[in-house]
Design a protein around this motif. Sequence first.
Motif, PDB file in Angstrom:
ATOM      1  N   ILE A  57      40.718  47.166  35.304  1.00  0.00           N
ATOM      2  CA  ILE A  57      40.438  47.963  36.490  1.00  0.00           C
ATOM      3  C   ILE A  57      39.072  48.604  36.331  1.00  0.00           C
ATOM      4  O   ILE A  57      38.834  49.352  35.387  1.00  0.00           O
ATOM      5  CB  ILE A  57      41.501  49.061  36.697  1.00  0.00           C
ATOM      6  N   LEU A 186      39.701  41.425  42.558  1.00  0.00           N
ATOM      7  CA  LEU A 186      40.222  41.991  43.791  1.00  0.00           C
ATOM      8  C   LEU A 186      39.441  43.265  44.106  1.00  0.00           C
ATOM      9  O   LEU A 186      39.252  44.111  43.229  1.00  0.00           O
ATOM     10  CB  LEU A 186      41.711  42.308  43.628  1.00  0.00           C
ATOM     11  N   LEU A 191      42.449  52.779  44.975  1.00  0.00           N
ATOM     12  CA  LEU A 191      43.664  52.337  44.297  1.00  0.00           C
ATOM     13  C   LEU A 191      44.602  53.535  44.232  1.00  0.00           C
ATOM     14  O   LEU A 191      44.322  54.516  43.540  1.00  0.00           O
ATOM     15  CB  LEU A 191      43.335  51.829  42.897  1.00  0.00           C
ATOM     16  N   SER A 197      47.710  46.430  45.671  1.00  0.00           N
ATOM     17  CA  SER A 197      47.033  45.602  44.670  1.00  0.00           C
ATOM     18  C   SER A 197      47.999  44.613  44.034  1.00  0.00           C
ATOM     19  O   SER A 197      47.657  43.443  43.835  1.00  0.00           O
ATOM     20  CB  SER A 197      46.405  46.478  43.586  1.00  0.00           C
ATOM     21  N   LEU A 214      40.435  44.100  38.939  1.00  0.00           N
ATOM     22  CA  LEU A 214      40.427  44.921  40.143  1.00  0.00           C
ATOM     23  C   LEU A 214      39.226  45.845  40.120  1.00  0.00           C
ATOM     24  O   LEU A 214      38.974  46.519  39.112  1.00  0.00           O
ATOM     25  CB  LEU A 214      41.720  45.749  40.223  1.00  0.00           C
ATOM     26  N   CYS A 216      37.385  48.959  42.414  1.00  0.00           N
ATOM     27  CA  CYS A 216      37.585  49.872  43.532  1.00  0.00           C
ATOM     28  C   CYS A 216      36.618  51.041  43.407  1.00  0.00           C
ATOM     29  O   CYS A 216      36.057  51.284  42.336  1.00  0.00           O
ATOM     30  CB  CYS A 216      39.023  50.384  43.580  1.00  0.00           C
TER      31      CYS A 216
END
Length: 229
Positions: A57, A186, A191, A197, A214, A216
Motif C-alpha cells: 500500500i 490499483l 482507502l 479495494s 494499491l 491512494c
Amino acid sequence: MAVVRDLVRSVQPLVDFVYPPRCAACGVALAAQDGLCSECWATLEVPPLAEGGVVAIYAATYYNDTSRRLVLAYKHGGRIALSRLLARLIAARMPEPAPGRPPPLLVPVPLHRWRLWQRGFNQAALLARELERFGKGRAEVAALVRHRRTPNLGGLGRDDRERVLRGAIRLDPAHAARLAGRNVVLVDDVLTSGATSRACIAAIAGARPASIALACFARVDAEHRLEHV
C-alpha cells in the motif's frame, strides 16, 4: 512539448491575476498555483511505506483534517485541477518502475455509470492518468467495471460495505489478457475500510497478474477515523 511549456508560462501571469493562487486546503494566498501553504503541509501525516501485508500500500497521507479538506474539494467540490497535486504526493511514495521491464498497469477504482454521470468525472481515473504522466506506469482506466449501482458507502461499517459491494465490480474481459503476468497498481483517492479495494483486487486477481499493489492519496486508520464521504 517546449512550445506547450512556453505557452503555459506566457499565460500564467494572467491566470494568477484572474484566479489568485490559494492554498488548496485552507485558502490562504500563495505565490504559485497548485500547492499548499507551509502550515497545511506541516499537518499532513505520512504513513510508513508499503504497509499492508500481502498487497503493498502506497499512501501519500493519513486521512486527517487537512487531507479530508483536499479530498472533499477534489471529489465533491469539482476541483479536478487538484488531481495533479494529489497524484504528485502519491507518486512520491511509489517505487520507480524497474528498468527494462514493462511498466506497471495503473487501474483506477471504477464508478458506476450513473455516479460518473452525476459527478462528471472519476477521481481515481484522473489520479491514474496523472500518475502515468509522473512515470509510474500506464493507465488502464477501463479495466474494472462497476456494473451494479451501489449506495454511498460513507457511514457504513466494514461488514455492510462488504455486503453492498459483493459482486458489484468486475474485470472487463477485454482487459484480462493485458493484466495477465503484469504488475498492477490499483488507484483510489481514499482507502477507508478496504472493502472497495478488496472487491477490486478480487476482480483483478482473476487475470492472474504478477503482483497487485494499491496507491491512494489518503488512508484511514484507527487513529484517523474522520467521517469519509
